[in-house]
Design a protein around this motif. Structure first.
Motif, PDB file in Angstrom:
ATOM      1  N   LEU A   1      -8.235  44.776  -4.909  1.00 32.84           N
ATOM      2  CA  LEU A   1      -8.878  43.485  -4.672  1.00 32.84           C
ATOM      3  C   LEU A   1      -9.090  42.759  -5.989  1.00 32.84           C
ATOM      4  N   ALA A   2      -8.800  41.502  -5.970  1.00 30.76           N
ATOM      5  CA  ALA A   2      -9.032  40.678  -7.154  1.00 30.76           C
ATOM      6  C   ALA A   2     -10.531  40.435  -7.286  1.00 30.76           C
ATOM      7  N   PRO A   3     -10.995  40.207  -8.508  1.00 34.76           N
ATOM      8  CA  PRO A   3     -12.404  39.855  -8.659  1.00 34.76           C
ATOM      9  C   PRO A   3     -12.716  38.577  -7.929  1.00 34.76           C
ATOM     10  N   PRO A   4     -13.953  38.368  -7.506  1.00 33.63           N
ATOM     11  CA  PRO A   4     -14.299  37.175  -6.720  1.00 33.63           C
ATOM     12  C   PRO A   4     -13.860  35.856  -7.340  1.00 33.63           C
TER      13      PRO A   4
ATOM     14  N   VAL B   1      -1.417  37.295   7.102  1.00 34.96           N
ATOM     15  CA  VAL B   1      -2.624  37.909   7.657  1.00 34.96           C
ATOM     16  C   VAL B   1      -3.354  38.680   6.558  1.00 34.96           C
ATOM     17  N   SER B   2      -2.614  39.374   5.698  1.00 38.57           N
ATOM     18  CA  SER B   2      -3.245  40.089   4.581  1.00 38.57           C
ATOM     19  C   SER B   2      -3.954  39.116   3.658  1.00 38.57           C
TER      20      SER B   2
ATOM     21  N   ARG C   1      -5.290  36.214   4.520  1.00 39.46           N
ATOM     22  CA  ARG C   1      -6.506  35.779   5.218  1.00 39.46           C
ATOM     23  C   ARG C   1      -7.563  36.879   5.180  1.00 39.46           C
ATOM     24  N   LEU C   2      -7.153  38.127   5.394  1.00 41.39           N
ATOM     25  CA  LEU C   2      -8.089  39.248   5.350  1.00 41.39           C
ATOM     26  C   LEU C   2      -8.696  39.379   3.956  1.00 41.39           C
ATOM     27  N   GLY C   3      -7.874  39.290   2.927  1.00 44.75           N
ATOM     28  CA  GLY C   3      -8.373  39.356   1.551  1.00 44.75           C
ATOM     29  C   GLY C   3      -9.389  38.262   1.285  1.00 44.75           C
ATOM     30  N   HIS C   4      -9.106  37.067   1.750  1.00 43.68           N
ATOM     31  CA  HIS C   4     -10.035  35.947   1.570  1.00 43.68           C
ATOM     32  C   HIS C   4     -11.366  36.239   2.262  1.00 43.68           C
ATOM     33  N   GLN C   5     -11.327  36.739   3.494  1.00 39.92           N
ATOM     34  CA  GLN C   5     -12.556  37.034   4.229  1.00 39.92           C
ATOM     35  C   GLN C   5     -13.342  38.171   3.585  1.00 39.92           C
ATOM     36  N   MET C   6     -12.640  39.162   3.043  1.00 35.41           N
ATOM     37  CA  MET C   6     -13.327  40.262   2.356  1.00 35.41           C
ATOM     38  C   MET C   6     -14.047  39.750   1.112  1.00 35.41           C
ATOM     39  N   ILE C   7     -13.409  38.874   0.370  1.00 33.25           N
ATOM     40  CA  ILE C   7     -14.030  38.310  -0.830  1.00 33.25           C
ATOM     41  C   ILE C   7     -15.223  37.442  -0.443  1.00 33.25           C
ATOM     42  N   ARG C   8     -15.104  36.663   0.627  1.00 26.49           N
ATOM     43  CA  ARG C   8     -16.250  35.873   1.111  1.00 26.49           C
ATOM     44  C   ARG C   8     -17.423  36.786   1.440  1.00 26.49           C
TER      45      ARG C   8
ATOM     46  N   GLY D   1       9.515  33.121   1.249  1.00 24.73           N
ATOM     47  CA  GLY D   1      10.005  34.420   1.715  1.00 24.73           C
ATOM     48  C   GLY D   1       8.942  35.377   2.227  1.00 24.73           C
ATOM     49  N   VAL D   2       7.710  34.924   2.427  1.00 17.22           N
ATOM     50  CA  VAL D   2       6.687  35.847   2.935  1.00 17.22           C
ATOM     51  C   VAL D   2       6.718  35.863   4.462  1.00 17.22           C
ATOM     52  N   ASP D   3       6.246  36.982   5.005  1.00 20.93           N
ATOM     53  CA  ASP D   3       6.225  37.113   6.462  1.00 20.93           C
ATOM     54  C   ASP D   3       4.800  36.969   6.999  1.00 20.93           C
TER      55      ASP D   3
END
Length: 174
Positions: free
Chosen positions: A168-171, A18-19, A21-28, A11-13
């Motif tokens: 943001l979740a911890p790394p 995109v959010s 993917r953005l969260g993943h890149q921010m954590i990286r 059920g996600v859009d």
């Protein structure tokens, strides 16, 4: 693991994806910055990285009381007091009488503090320039605009929801 390869919940859009993917890149990015800073608690000029934030704030925004400085960097006044004491001992910050209240003092960067700030700023800008040397200038400018927008929104969201859980979740979580 790349979060874009994990299955999305039902059920996600596309905005959610995109959010994610953005969260993943921010954590990286945060992890890369942390790795680069690892083992460098003290800069080449002898200034603790944590204290350098205080020096930068005083250079960029001018003299202020210790409590106002602590508030501006979202830190505990006792921690700021300890860090400021080190900056004063190093001759990078001085205490001045507050012209509005003779009982209080203002903290201000000294000429040596300004020199150290400028040297660190130059070093940082040269590193960023080297990292992005192969980028065209339009992409560099667009990144600045987007990071400014994201940071402003993040700060405003944090202020409006300070009592809620972190955005943001911890790394370790990603």
């Amino acid at each position: 693991m790349d979060s874009t390869r994990l299955p999305a919940p039902p059920g996600v859009d596309d905005r959610w994806l995109v959010s994610d993917r953005l969260g993943h890149q921010m954590i990286r990015l945060m992890r890369a910055v942390e790795r680069a800073k690892a083992g460098k608690a003290v800069g080449p000029d002898g200034v603790e990285r944590a204290a350098y934030v205080l020096l930068a704030r005083l250079v960029l925004e001018g003299p202020r009381r210790s409590n106002a400085l602590a508030e501006s960097v979202h830190s505990d006044p006792s921690t700021v007091s300890r860090q400021v004491a080190g900056l004063v001992r190093a001759g990078l910050v001085e205490r001045r009488p507050d012209p509005d209240d003779g009982r209080a003092t203002l903290l201000a960067a000294t000429d040596e503090g300004l020199r150290v700030f400028q040297a660190n700023r130059d070093r940082r800008n040269r590193e960023i320039g080297a990292l992005t040397a192969h980028w065209d200038e339009a992409d560099r400018l667009r990144l600045v605009e987007l990071l400014d927008r994201l940071t402003t929104d993040f700060e405003n969201h944090h202020l409006s929801s300070a009592a809620s859980s972190p955005v943001l979740a911890p790394p370790e979580a990603s």
